[in-house]
Design a protein around this motif. Structure first.
Motif, PDB file in Angstrom:
ATOM      1  N   GLU A  15     -13.544 -41.795 -18.335  1.00  0.00           N
ATOM      2  CA  GLU A  15     -13.230 -42.132 -17.140  1.00  0.00           C
ATOM      3  C   GLU A  15     -14.592 -43.016 -16.364  1.00  0.00           C
ATOM      4  O   GLU A  15     -14.327 -43.786 -15.730  1.00  0.00           O
ATOM      5  CB  GLU A  15     -12.535 -41.346 -16.196  1.00  0.00           C
ATOM      6  N   LEU A  16     -15.503 -42.044 -16.652  1.00  0.00           N
ATOM      7  CA  LEU A  16     -16.806 -42.315 -16.028  1.00  0.00           C
ATOM      8  C   LEU A  16     -17.722 -43.343 -16.780  1.00  0.00           C
ATOM      9  O   LEU A  16     -18.422 -43.986 -16.536  1.00  0.00           O
ATOM     10  CB  LEU A  16     -17.673 -41.187 -15.851  1.00  0.00           C
ATOM     11  N   TRP A  17     -17.575 -43.211 -18.224  1.00  0.00           N
ATOM     12  CA  TRP A  17     -18.125 -44.170 -19.252  1.00  0.00           C
ATOM     13  C   TRP A  17     -17.086 -44.813 -20.209  1.00  0.00           C
ATOM     14  O   TRP A  17     -17.018 -44.509 -21.312  1.00  0.00           O
ATOM     15  CB  TRP A  17     -19.093 -43.296 -19.984  1.00  0.00           C
ATOM     16  N   PRO A  18     -16.603 -45.819 -19.668  1.00  0.00           N
ATOM     17  CA  PRO A  18     -15.557 -46.344 -20.405  1.00  0.00           C
ATOM     18  C   PRO A  18     -15.991 -47.208 -21.624  1.00  0.00           C
ATOM     19  O   PRO A  18     -17.159 -47.981 -21.251  1.00  0.00           O
ATOM     20  CB  PRO A  18     -14.668 -47.103 -19.332  1.00  0.00           C
ATOM     21  N   THR A  19     -15.401 -47.376 -22.455  1.00  0.00           N
ATOM     22  CA  THR A  19     -15.852 -48.408 -23.653  1.00  0.00           C
ATOM     23  C   THR A  19     -14.700 -49.163 -24.239  1.00  0.00           C
ATOM     24  O   THR A  19     -13.710 -48.506 -24.255  1.00  0.00           O
ATOM     25  CB  THR A  19     -16.614 -47.626 -24.742  1.00  0.00           C
ATOM     26  N   ASP A  20     -14.708 -50.331 -24.469  1.00  0.00           N
ATOM     27  CA  ASP A  20     -13.791 -50.872 -25.364  1.00  0.00           C
ATOM     28  C   ASP A  20     -14.069 -51.092 -26.835  1.00  0.00           C
ATOM     29  O   ASP A  20     -13.447 -52.094 -27.630  1.00  0.00           O
ATOM     30  CB  ASP A  20     -13.318 -52.452 -24.595  1.00  0.00           C
ATOM     31  N   ALA A  21     -15.221 -50.550 -27.264  1.00  0.00           N
ATOM     32  CA  ALA A  21     -15.611 -50.478 -28.715  1.00  0.00           C
ATOM     33  C   ALA A  21     -14.521 -50.215 -29.512  1.00  0.00           C
ATOM     34  O   ALA A  21     -13.661 -49.170 -29.372  1.00  0.00           O
ATOM     35  CB  ALA A  21     -16.809 -49.502 -29.038  1.00  0.00           C
ATOM     36  N   GLU A  22     -14.378 -50.871 -30.731  1.00  0.00           N
ATOM     37  CA  GLU A  22     -13.472 -50.482 -31.774  1.00  0.00           C
ATOM     38  C   GLU A  22     -13.713 -49.097 -32.444  1.00  0.00           C
ATOM     39  O   GLU A  22     -14.741 -48.762 -32.659  1.00  0.00           O
ATOM     40  CB  GLU A  22     -13.412 -51.644 -32.962  1.00  0.00           C
ATOM     41  N   PRO A  23     -12.760 -48.319 -32.565  1.00  0.00           N
ATOM     42  CA  PRO A  23     -12.919 -46.904 -33.090  1.00  0.00           C
ATOM     43  C   PRO A  23     -13.439 -46.990 -34.580  1.00  0.00           C
ATOM     44  O   PRO A  23     -13.095 -48.001 -35.343  1.00  0.00           O
ATOM     45  CB  PRO A  23     -11.291 -46.467 -33.254  1.00  0.00           C
ATOM     46  N   GLU A  24     -14.488 -46.296 -34.823  1.00  0.00           N
ATOM     47  CA  GLU A  24     -15.356 -46.301 -36.119  1.00  0.00           C
ATOM     48  C   GLU A  24     -15.069 -44.897 -36.777  1.00  0.00           C
ATOM     49  O   GLU A  24     -14.768 -44.011 -36.120  1.00  0.00           O
ATOM     50  CB  GLU A  24     -16.553 -46.374 -35.936  1.00  0.00           C
ATOM     51  N   PRO A  25     -15.103 -44.692 -37.875  1.00  0.00           N
ATOM     52  CA  PRO A  25     -14.805 -43.548 -38.613  1.00  0.00           C
ATOM     53  C   PRO A  25     -15.822 -42.364 -38.347  1.00  0.00           C
ATOM     54  O   PRO A  25     -16.987 -42.607 -38.303  1.00  0.00           O
ATOM     55  CB  PRO A  25     -14.763 -43.890 -40.206  1.00  0.00           C
ATOM     56  N   VAL A  26     -15.516 -41.414 -38.038  1.00  0.00           N
ATOM     57  CA  VAL A  26     -16.343 -40.070 -37.737  1.00  0.00           C
ATOM     58  C   VAL A  26     -16.567 -39.493 -39.199  1.00  0.00           C
ATOM     59  O   VAL A  26     -15.448 -38.674 -39.703  1.00  0.00           O
ATOM     60  CB  VAL A  26     -15.696 -39.206 -36.925  1.00  0.00           C
TER      61      VAL A  26
END
Length: 301
Positions: free
Chosen positions: A242-253
């Motif tokens: 909520e405070l650090w939103p990101t629209d980065a594409e998910p990457e494998p963990v």
């Protein structure tokens, strides 16, 4: 603010006390602070005031007005300036967390600053912090709650491994309140105390909401298999995003075991990481999104 007779009475008392203090301390400002400033009050609530003076003075202490206790804390303008300085930027990093420790030690003071509303013939009754400072307060406060959650998670892991399950149950209940606090902070609440959580969690449809319970734990298998812990992971991740939103594409963990019991997310000024005890694993925005999505799936499975 919720308009109640208790609130109206105490606001009048606050105004009266502020006028007297302004006369007693020429050049001083008087701010209403704490829960009352947020409109949260009960039949026996005290009134908390902050007296800001040009130079340090001996505190006026407490007084009774119409049978209501008024607690007054005196601070100098230079002290308030120091508090504001801590809200200029969210500066904590993984390599240097001394600032984080300093801010956590002053968080109760920063909460006063966040809730403060001017009194006594002040033309502006709005909050004393700029929107950017309020956002920085949110980030410090949320980081504090995530740190508290991580500490409790470490205790839970040790208690479960030792077979001290009744003790773990108590800590689990405490963790439920810390997670709820994190969610209210992310939603913009200024207060961190537990007492007002049901009101802070409420919507316009209800006067208060019970603190959400966490899933029933299974301590015997917690270290090896703990899907019940995913609810904590997902809710804290959602609050942080909520405070650090990101629209980065998910990457494998790729790191094995990072979804297991005890691993929780945190966000510092230099990025995301997962923490369990003293172990910390940095994550990119994309990997954080993937971890959060996986935690949400586990929590709802």
């Amino acid at each position: 603010m919720t308009d109640t007779p208790w609130l109206k009475t105490r606001l009048k008392v606050a105004e009266q006390a502020a006028t007297c203090l302004a006369d007693e301390y020429p050049g001083a400002d008087v701010w209403l602070v704490g829960a009352l400033a947020e409109g949260l009050v009960h039949q026996r609530s005290d009134v908390d005031l902050l007296l800001i003076t040009p130079e340090p003075v001996a505190g006026p202490g407490s007084r009774l007005i119409h049978g209501i206790r008024v607690d007054v804390r005196a601070v100098s303008r230079s002290t308030v300036h120091d508090w504001r300085t801590l809200l200029e930027e969210f500066t904590v990093t993984r390599d240097d967390i001394q600032m984080f420790r300093a801010v956590r030690a002053r968080l109760s003071d920063l909460t006063l600053l966040r809730t403060a509303r001017p009194l006594a013939q002040a033309p502006d009754r709005s909050a004393v912090l700029e929107p950017e400072q309020q956002t920085t307060y949110q980030r410090w406060a949320l980081a504090d709650r995530c740190e508290a959650a991580a500490s409790l998670a470490e205790d839970l892991l040790g208690l479960a491994q030792a077979g001290l399950y009744p003790h773990a149950d108590l800590v689990w209940d405490q963790l439920a309140r810390v997670v709820a606090q994190a969610e209210t902070v992310a939603a913009g609440a200024a207060l961190l105390g537990e007492k007002w959580l049901p009101s802070l969690l409420s919507s316009n449809d209800a006067p208060f909401t019970p603190v959400p319970a966490l899933p029933e734990p299974r301590w015997v298998s917690a270290a090896a298999h703990s899907p019940f812990f995913a609810s904590v992971q997902a809710r804290l991740a959602d609050a942080l995003l909520e405070l650090w939103p990101t629209d980065a594409e998910p990457e494998p963990v790729d790191e094995a075991g990072l979804s297991g019991f005890g691993w929780l997310p945190q966000r510092y000024g230099d990025g995301w990481f997962l923490r369990r005890g003293d172990d910390r694993v940095p994550l990119s925005d994309g990997r954080m999104r993937a971890w959060q999505q996986a935690a949400a799936r586990r929590a709802h499975s």
